[in-house]
Design an enzyme around this catalytic site. Sequence first.
Site, short mmCIF file in Angstrom:
data_model
loop_
_atom_site.label_atom_id
_atom_site.label_comp_id
_atom_site.label_asym_id
_atom_site.label_seq_id
_atom_site.Cartn_x
_atom_site.Cartn_y
_atom_site.Cartn_z
N HIS A 142 17.86 -67.93 3.77
CA HIS A 142 17.87 -66.48 3.57
C HIS A 142 19.28 -65.98 3.29
O HIS A 142 20.26 -66.69 3.51
CB HIS A 142 17.29 -65.76 4.80
CG HIS A 142 15.79 -65.85 4.91
ND1 HIS A 142 15.16 -66.89 5.55
CD2 HIS A 142 14.81 -65.04 4.44
CE1 HIS A 142 13.85 -66.72 5.47
NE2 HIS A 142 13.60 -65.61 4.81
N LYS A 146 20.98 -61.51 7.12
CA LYS A 146 19.87 -61.67 8.07
C LYS A 146 20.41 -61.95 9.47
O LYS A 146 21.28 -62.79 9.64
CB LYS A 146 18.94 -62.80 7.61
CG LYS A 146 17.69 -62.94 8.46
CD LYS A 146 16.64 -63.79 7.76
CE LYS A 146 15.40 -64.02 8.61
NZ LYS A 146 14.71 -62.76 8.97
N1 LIG Z 1 7.40 -59.60 7.44
C1 LIG Z 1 8.05 -59.69 6.28
O1 LIG Z 1 7.45 -60.02 5.23
C2 LIG Z 1 9.52 -59.37 6.21
C3 LIG Z 1 10.18 -59.33 4.98
C4 LIG Z 1 11.50 -58.92 4.94
C5 LIG Z 1 12.14 -58.58 6.12
N2 LIG Z 1 11.49 -58.66 7.29
C6 LIG Z 1 12.12 -58.27 8.55
O2 LIG Z 1 12.24 -56.85 8.57
C7 LIG Z 1 13.36 -56.48 9.36
C8 LIG Z 1 14.26 -55.56 8.58
O3 LIG Z 1 14.79 -56.24 7.46
P1 LIG Z 1 15.90 -55.53 6.51
O4 LIG Z 1 16.38 -56.59 5.59
O5 LIG Z 1 15.36 -54.28 5.95
O6 LIG Z 1 17.03 -55.21 7.60
P2 LIG Z 1 18.13 -54.07 7.57
O7 LIG Z 1 19.13 -54.45 8.63
O8 LIG Z 1 18.61 -53.83 6.19
O9 LIG Z 1 17.33 -52.76 8.05
C9 LIG Z 1 16.97 -52.50 9.38
C10 LIG Z 1 16.94 -50.98 9.59
O10 LIG Z 1 16.48 -50.75 10.93
C11 LIG Z 1 17.33 -49.77 11.52
N3 LIG Z 1 17.38 -49.96 12.97
C12 LIG Z 1 18.00 -50.97 13.65
N4 LIG Z 1 17.87 -50.77 14.98
C13 LIG Z 1 17.15 -49.62 15.12
C14 LIG Z 1 16.71 -48.88 16.26
N5 LIG Z 1 16.95 -49.30 17.51
N6 LIG Z 1 15.99 -47.75 16.05
C15 LIG Z 1 15.73 -47.32 14.78
N7 LIG Z 1 16.13 -47.98 13.67
C16 LIG Z 1 16.84 -49.11 13.85
C17 LIG Z 1 18.70 -50.00 10.89
O11 LIG Z 1 19.51 -48.82 10.99
C18 LIG Z 1 18.33 -50.35 9.46
O12 LIG Z 1 18.28 -49.20 8.64
C19 LIG Z 1 14.03 -57.80 9.79
O13 LIG Z 1 13.56 -58.16 11.08
C20 LIG Z 1 13.52 -58.79 8.75
O14 LIG Z 1 13.53 -60.12 9.19
C21 LIG Z 1 10.19 -59.05 7.37
O1 LIG Z 2 14.93 -60.87 4.59
C1 LIG Z 2 14.43 -61.18 5.68
O2 LIG Z 2 15.02 -60.94 6.77
C2 LIG Z 2 13.12 -61.85 5.74
N1 LIG Z 2 12.59 -62.08 6.90
C3 LIG Z 2 11.29 -62.61 7.16
C4 LIG Z 2 11.35 -63.80 8.12
O3 LIG Z 2 12.21 -63.81 9.02
O4 LIG Z 2 10.52 -64.69 8.02
C5 LIG Z 2 10.48 -62.88 5.92
C6 LIG Z 2 11.29 -63.19 4.71
C7 LIG Z 2 12.43 -62.20 4.48
#
Ligand SMILES: NC(=O)c1ccc[n+]([C@@H]2O[C@H](COP(=O)([O-])OP(=O)(O)OC[C@H]3O[C@@H](n4cnc5c(N)ncnc54)[C@H](O)[C@@H]3O)[C@@H](O)[C@H]2O)c1
Ligand SMILES: O=C(O)C1=N[C@H](C(=O)O)CCC1
Length: 249
Positions: A142, A146
């Site tokens: 990633h 991350k």
């Molecule tokens: N399930 C999926 O398919 C998938 C895909 C991509 C990302 N993700 C996950 O989604 C999450 C976010 O990813 P991202 O790349 O957007 O991260 P990022 O760090 O860019 O965004 C996170 C946001 O959450 C906010 N935040 C953090 N702590 C907070 C709190 N206590 N209260 C309110 N807001 C808060 C931050 O200010 C930020 O704007 C990560 O855990 C990532 O692994 C999951």
């Molecule tokens: O960008 C990220 O952070 C992502 N998180 C997810 C994971 O932890 O599996 C899914 C892929 C992107």
Amino acid sequence: MKQIILSGCNGKMGHVISNIVAGRDDCTIVAGIDINTQRHFDYPVFAKPSDYAGGADVIIDFSHPSVLTPLLAFSKERGIPVVLATTGYSKAQIEEIHAAAKGTPVFFTANMSLGINLMVELAKKAAGVLGDSFDIEIIEKHHNQKIDAPSGTALMIADAVSGVLDEKPQYVYDRHSQRKKRDKNEIGIHAVRGGTIVGEHDIMFAGRDEILTISHTAMSKEVFASGAVNAAVFMCGKTAGLYNMKDMV
Ligand SMILES: NC(=O)c1ccc[n+]([C@@H]2O[C@H](COP(=O)([O-])OP(=O)(O)OC[C@H]3O[C@@H](n4cnc5c(N)ncnc54)[C@H](O)[C@@H]3O)[C@@H](O)[C@H]2O)c1
Ligand SMILES: O=C(O)C1=N[C@H](C(=O)O)CCC1
């Protein structure tokens, strides 16, 4: 028109989702939640869920594990289904999600892409056939922003594969801490971080003189964002329970 509350609206995924929803005519974002309360889109942004007094049909969360408890409480109190896409939850938090789903509708998956969810099924099939004699290793890659490692997806793949093996395997994270040969009953899990890699997952079955690798590459964050918006629309009006991509597809 389904009304969405977007938790983590000012993050990378929050921005991608906001742009995707703006181009759809079946849903709209009525409020954002983020500790950074700057307003970048045409919806208001609140620091925590309880600051929002209005209604909605569904919540999407891409934020941080620390948001889990107040978000689940808000979902239950207001009767609004929640789509949890955040990763990096502790074991206790995963149990909290399972318990909460008895009283509120929760969609939970570490990966919103269709391809990864098919990959999980293929990996289970391969493990059922090869698991006794081949070594299983998972490698995920990633971007350098991350914060959690290994990825939620790598753990989701490992858990699915474990479920079909005769003996419960031990997860071994990277291999720097011990000087010993690999045990048979292990799943190795390895994280790579760099640049703008969106998300790559390989599960490798290594046997004597042959290797089977199942690979998935996400080419953009839109893959996850549109999966999450589809899940949100799917969850509107659902009764309490734990849902995932299998229920939707
Ligand atoms: N399930 C999926 O398919 C998938 C895909 C991509 C990302 N993700 C996950 O989604 C999450 C976010 O990813 P991202 O790349 O957007 O991260 P990022 O760090 O860019 O965004 C996170 C946001 O959450 C906010 N935040 C953090 N702590 C907070 C709190 N206590 N209260 C309110 N807001 C808060 C931050 O200010 C930020 O704007 C990560 O855990 C990532 O692994 C999951
Ligand atoms: O960008 C990220 O952070 C992502 N998180 C997810 C994971 O932890 O599996 C899914 C892929 C992107």
